[in-house]
Design a protein around this motif. Structure first.
Motif, PDB file in Angstrom:
ATOM      1  N   ALA A 113       7.977   6.222  12.620  1.00  0.00           N
ATOM      2  CA  ALA A 113       7.531   5.305  13.665  1.00  0.00           C
ATOM      3  C   ALA A 113       6.271   5.835  14.324  1.00  0.00           C
ATOM      4  O   ALA A 113       6.104   7.047  14.470  1.00  0.00           O
ATOM      5  CB  ALA A 113       8.624   5.116  14.718  1.00  0.00           C
ATOM      6  N   GLY A 114       5.398   4.911  14.687  1.00  0.00           N
ATOM      7  CA  GLY A 114       4.187   5.257  15.403  1.00  0.00           C
ATOM      8  C   GLY A 114       2.946   5.334  14.550  1.00  0.00           C
ATOM      9  O   GLY A 114       1.836   5.206  15.065  1.00  0.00           O
ATOM     10  N   GLN A 115       3.091   5.530  13.247  1.00  0.00           N
ATOM     11  CA  GLN A 115       1.934   5.616  12.370  1.00  0.00           C
ATOM     12  C   GLN A 115       1.323   4.221  12.206  1.00  0.00           C
ATOM     13  O   GLN A 115       2.037   3.256  11.940  1.00  0.00           O
ATOM     14  CB  GLN A 115       2.317   6.172  10.993  1.00  0.00           C
ATOM     15  CG  GLN A 115       2.882   7.586  11.039  1.00  0.00           C
ATOM     16  CD  GLN A 115       4.354   7.628  11.373  1.00  0.00           C
ATOM     17  OE1 GLN A 115       4.999   6.607  11.565  1.00  0.00           O
ATOM     18  NE2 GLN A 115       4.908   8.828  11.441  1.00  0.00           N
ATOM     19  N   THR A 116       0.012   4.133  12.303  1.00  0.00           N
ATOM     20  CA  THR A 116      -0.646   2.821  12.305  1.00  0.00           C
ATOM     21  C   THR A 116      -1.140   2.377  10.946  1.00  0.00           C
ATOM     22  O   THR A 116      -1.562   1.229  10.791  1.00  0.00           O
ATOM     23  CB  THR A 116      -1.822   2.815  13.291  1.00  0.00           C
ATOM     24  OG1 THR A 116      -2.766   3.826  12.900  1.00  0.00           O
ATOM     25  CG2 THR A 116      -1.348   3.099  14.718  1.00  0.00           C
ATOM     26  N   THR A 117      -1.101   3.265   9.948  1.00  0.00           N
ATOM     27  CA  THR A 117      -1.596   2.910   8.617  1.00  0.00           C
ATOM     28  C   THR A 117      -0.644   3.407   7.533  1.00  0.00           C
ATOM     29  O   THR A 117       0.099   4.383   7.746  1.00  0.00           O
ATOM     30  CB  THR A 117      -2.984   3.527   8.341  1.00  0.00           C
ATOM     31  OG1 THR A 117      -2.853   4.961   8.276  1.00  0.00           O
ATOM     32  CG2 THR A 117      -3.993   3.126   9.420  1.00  0.00           C
ATOM     33  N   GLN A 165       0.826  -1.210   0.000  1.00  0.00           N
ATOM     34  CA  GLN A 165       0.000   0.000   0.000  1.00  0.00           C
ATOM     35  C   GLN A 165       0.859   1.260   0.000  1.00  0.00           C
ATOM     36  O   GLN A 165       0.522   2.244  -0.662  1.00  0.00           O
ATOM     37  CB  GLN A 165      -0.932   0.002   1.208  1.00  0.00           C
ATOM     38  CG  GLN A 165      -2.075  -0.984   1.134  1.00  0.00           C
ATOM     39  CD  GLN A 165      -2.980  -0.866   2.348  1.00  0.00           C
ATOM     40  OE1 GLN A 165      -3.439   0.222   2.693  1.00  0.00           O
ATOM     41  NE2 GLN A 165      -3.235  -1.987   3.011  1.00  0.00           N
ATOM     42  N   VAL A 166       1.964   1.240   0.737  1.00  0.00           N
ATOM     43  CA  VAL A 166       2.857   2.401   0.750  1.00  0.00           C
ATOM     44  C   VAL A 166       3.404   2.651  -0.648  1.00  0.00           C
ATOM     45  O   VAL A 166       3.434   3.800  -1.120  1.00  0.00           O
ATOM     46  CB  VAL A 166       4.002   2.220   1.771  1.00  0.00           C
ATOM     47  CG1 VAL A 166       5.086   3.285   1.563  1.00  0.00           C
ATOM     48  CG2 VAL A 166       3.468   2.293   3.195  1.00  0.00           C
ATOM     49  N   LEU A 167       3.840   1.613  -1.344  1.00  0.00           N
ATOM     50  CA  LEU A 167       4.348   1.768  -2.710  1.00  0.00           C
ATOM     51  C   LEU A 167       3.272   2.371  -3.609  1.00  0.00           C
ATOM     52  O   LEU A 167       3.543   3.304  -4.380  1.00  0.00           O
ATOM     53  CB  LEU A 167       4.820   0.419  -3.262  1.00  0.00           C
ATOM     54  CG  LEU A 167       5.293   0.412  -4.717  1.00  0.00           C
ATOM     55  CD1 LEU A 167       6.447   1.373  -4.947  1.00  0.00           C
ATOM     56  CD2 LEU A 167       5.684  -1.007  -5.139  1.00  0.00           C
ATOM     57  N   THR A 168       2.043   1.881  -3.504  1.00  0.00           N
ATOM     58  CA  THR A 168       0.945   2.411  -4.313  1.00  0.00           C
ATOM     59  C   THR A 168       0.685   3.875  -4.004  1.00  0.00           C
ATOM     60  O   THR A 168       0.556   4.709  -4.916  1.00  0.00           O
ATOM     61  CB  THR A 168      -0.339   1.587  -4.072  1.00  0.00           C
ATOM     62  OG1 THR A 168      -0.112   0.241  -4.489  1.00  0.00           O
ATOM     63  CG2 THR A 168      -1.512   2.160  -4.843  1.00  0.00           C
ATOM     64  N   LEU A 169       0.626   4.217  -2.719  1.00  0.00           N
ATOM     65  CA  LEU A 169       0.357   5.603  -2.323  1.00  0.00           C
ATOM     66  C   LEU A 169       1.482   6.541  -2.754  1.00  0.00           C
ATOM     67  O   LEU A 169       1.227   7.668  -3.206  1.00  0.00           O
ATOM     68  CB  LEU A 169       0.163   5.679  -0.809  1.00  0.00           C
ATOM     69  CG  LEU A 169      -1.125   5.038  -0.278  1.00  0.00           C
ATOM     70  CD1 LEU A 169      -1.058   4.898   1.241  1.00  0.00           C
ATOM     71  CD2 LEU A 169      -2.343   5.848  -0.694  1.00  0.00           C
TER      72      LEU A 169
END
Length: 203
Positions: free
Chosen positions: A150-154, A70-74
């Protein structure tokens, strides 16, 4: 300077063209922290074997791997739209392709930060991002970069945090970068719980 917020998430951001050497700056966001955004020019050294180095991160939690995808897509959506990094307009740039060697380096670092409960570009044994990339087999490039958080949940929260930080945004919108690896690791009881790394490469 480190600033914490209610969610306990942190962001660190800065850019270096000659690798490590500056004191790291931690930047807090509403969802977490981002680390300094690193960049280095020049080719890596040849002669490393990635097989054993990557063994412990080849098999991965399916939910974590989904977050990485998802990170790559975003990131590619942001690159396609163009952006403003620290008030400087950035044009649209081509999509990044997944590189499994950079993914290995990213996963190794996110795991290291979570398991050993620290937040820095410098890993256990004083490894640099470039050391980790080389150990993963990514040994020939004209430039490379790393973002941490760090700390981000999504995935959406971490990408937004990086895009709102000038150095990280510049790495994401750097048109010379063609490859990306993303590593996500969760460890209950660690300071931030959720750890993220992006490693970028230009052929």
């Amino acid at each position: 300077m480190v600033r914490m917020n209610r969610s306990g998430a942190v962001l660190v951001g800065f850019a270096l063209l000659a690798g490590c050497g500056a004191e790291e700056h931690v930047e807090a966001t509403p969802d977490g922290v981002v680390g300094e955004a690193l960049q280095i020019e020049g080719s890596g050294e040849e002669g490393y074997s990635a097989l054993a180095y990557c063994d412990d991160v080849t098999t991965w939690d399916a939910n974590w791997a989904n977050f990485e995808s998802q990170v790559l897509t975003l990131v590619n959506q942001r690159r396609a739209a163009g952006a403003s990094c620290g008030g400087v307009s950035k044009p649209a740039v081509p999509a990044l392709a997944l590189d499994t060697r950079l993914r290995c380096a990213s996963r190794k670092h996110s795991k290291d930060m979570a398991v050993n409960n620290f937040f820095s570009h410098t890993g256990t044994g004083n490894t640099t991002p470039w050391d980790r990339m080389a150990s993963a087999g990514y040994t020939s490039y004209t430039s490379a970069g790393e973002n941490i958080a760090a700390g981000q949940t999504t995935p959406a929260a971490v990408v937004t945090g990086w895009m709102n930080s000038t150095g990280h945004c510049n790495n994401i919108m750097n048109g010379s970068f063609k490859k990306l690896g993303v590593g996500y690791y969760y460890r209950a009881g660690s300071t931030y719980g959720h750890y993220w790394t992006q490693d970028f490469g230009a052929p």
